[in-house]
Design a protein around this motif. Structure first.
Motif, PDB file in Angstrom:
ATOM      1  N   ALA A  19       0.869  -1.174   0.000  1.00  0.00           N
ATOM      2  CA  ALA A  19       0.000   0.000   0.000  1.00  0.00           C
ATOM      3  C   ALA A  19       0.909   1.227   0.000  1.00  0.00           C
ATOM      4  O   ALA A  19       2.008   1.191   0.549  1.00  0.00           O
ATOM      5  CB  ALA A  19      -0.889  -0.012   1.233  1.00  0.00           C
ATOM      6  N   PRO A  20       0.476   2.327  -0.620  1.00  0.00           N
ATOM      7  CA  PRO A  20       1.354   3.505  -0.712  1.00  0.00           C
ATOM      8  C   PRO A  20       1.446   4.298   0.594  1.00  0.00           C
ATOM      9  O   PRO A  20       1.098   5.460   0.661  1.00  0.00           O
ATOM     10  CB  PRO A  20       0.703   4.318  -1.834  1.00  0.00           C
ATOM     11  N   THR A  21       1.935   3.650   1.654  1.00  0.00           N
ATOM     12  CA  THR A  21       2.140   4.343   2.920  1.00  0.00           C
ATOM     13  C   THR A  21       3.514   5.019   2.887  1.00  0.00           C
ATOM     14  O   THR A  21       4.388   4.619   2.114  1.00  0.00           O
ATOM     15  CB  THR A  21       2.095   3.352   4.098  1.00  0.00           C
ATOM     16  N   PRO A  22       3.725   6.025   3.732  1.00  0.00           N
ATOM     17  CA  PRO A  22       5.050   6.661   3.773  1.00  0.00           C
ATOM     18  C   PRO A  22       6.174   5.661   4.067  1.00  0.00           C
ATOM     19  O   PRO A  22       7.251   5.752   3.478  1.00  0.00           O
ATOM     20  CB  PRO A  22       4.913   7.690   4.893  1.00  0.00           C
ATOM     21  N   GLU A  23       5.912   4.698   4.954  1.00  0.00           N
ATOM     22  CA  GLU A  23       6.934   3.701   5.290  1.00  0.00           C
ATOM     23  C   GLU A  23       7.276   2.842   4.089  1.00  0.00           C
ATOM     24  O   GLU A  23       8.448   2.576   3.800  1.00  0.00           O
ATOM     25  CB  GLU A  23       6.466   2.810   6.446  1.00  0.00           C
ATOM     26  N   ASN A  24       6.256   2.367   3.379  1.00  0.00           N
ATOM     27  CA  ASN A  24       6.492   1.522   2.202  1.00  0.00           C
ATOM     28  C   ASN A  24       7.211   2.291   1.107  1.00  0.00           C
ATOM     29  O   ASN A  24       8.111   1.761   0.460  1.00  0.00           O
ATOM     30  CB  ASN A  24       5.177   0.958   1.659  1.00  0.00           C
ATOM     31  N   LEU A  25       6.813   3.524   0.886  1.00  0.00           N
ATOM     32  CA  LEU A  25       7.464   4.322  -0.148  1.00  0.00           C
ATOM     33  C   LEU A  25       8.933   4.564   0.192  1.00  0.00           C
ATOM     34  O   LEU A  25       9.790   4.502  -0.680  1.00  0.00           O
ATOM     35  CB  LEU A  25       6.709   5.638  -0.350  1.00  0.00           C
ATOM     36  N   ALA A  26       9.228   4.816   1.473  1.00  0.00           N
ATOM     37  CA  ALA A  26      10.620   5.017   1.893  1.00  0.00           C
ATOM     38  C   ALA A  26      11.428   3.737   1.702  1.00  0.00           C
ATOM     39  O   ALA A  26      12.573   3.777   1.242  1.00  0.00           O
ATOM     40  CB  ALA A  26      10.674   5.472   3.345  1.00  0.00           C
TER      41      ALA A  26
END
Length: 123
Positions: A19-26
């Motif tokens: 999911a495009p969460t800030p953690e995943n994107l980082a």
């Protein structure tokens, strides 16, 4: 020497975590930078992440018989969530690269390094 570098699955990776969460994107950004380093160094030959085992199948062989088994598969610790194919000087170089890798999962995770057979191994 060619090695297969296996990112072991976790409960997190088996839940289709992207999911495009800030953690995943980082995490994806950090992994992208690491992949760029591997490419620039001439180490990386291929690699990708794998979808959860719930989207996979296994084919069991017994002599001429074949049985198709639908995922998900029970033993998460035995599953692979992603892989690289690397060309390195030796196992020490492969270990050094893996130690530089961003943690591929939130929380504890493991990466396994396995050498590939080469034609010279059979001569």
């Amino acid at each position: 020497m060619r090695v297969m570098v296996l990112v072991k699955a976790t409960e997190y990776s088996e839940k289709n975590p992207f999911a495009p969460t800030p953690e995943n994107l980082a995490m994806l950004e950090a992994m992208g930078k690491f992949n760029e380093e591997l490419i620039k160094a001439g180490v990386m030959r291929g690699g990708d992440g794998l979808r959860p085992s719930s989207e996979g199948k296994r084919v069991a062989f017994d002599g001429p018989g074949r049985v198709v088994i639908d995922g998900p598969f029970a033993e998460t610790k035995e599953l692979v969530a992603g892989f690289w194919l690397w060309e390195v000087k030796d196992m020490d170089e492969a270990v050094a690269w893996v130690k530089r890798c961003p943690n591929p999962m939130p929380g504890p995770s493991e990466i396994e390094i396995r050498p590939l057979y080469e034609m010279a191994d059979f001569q």
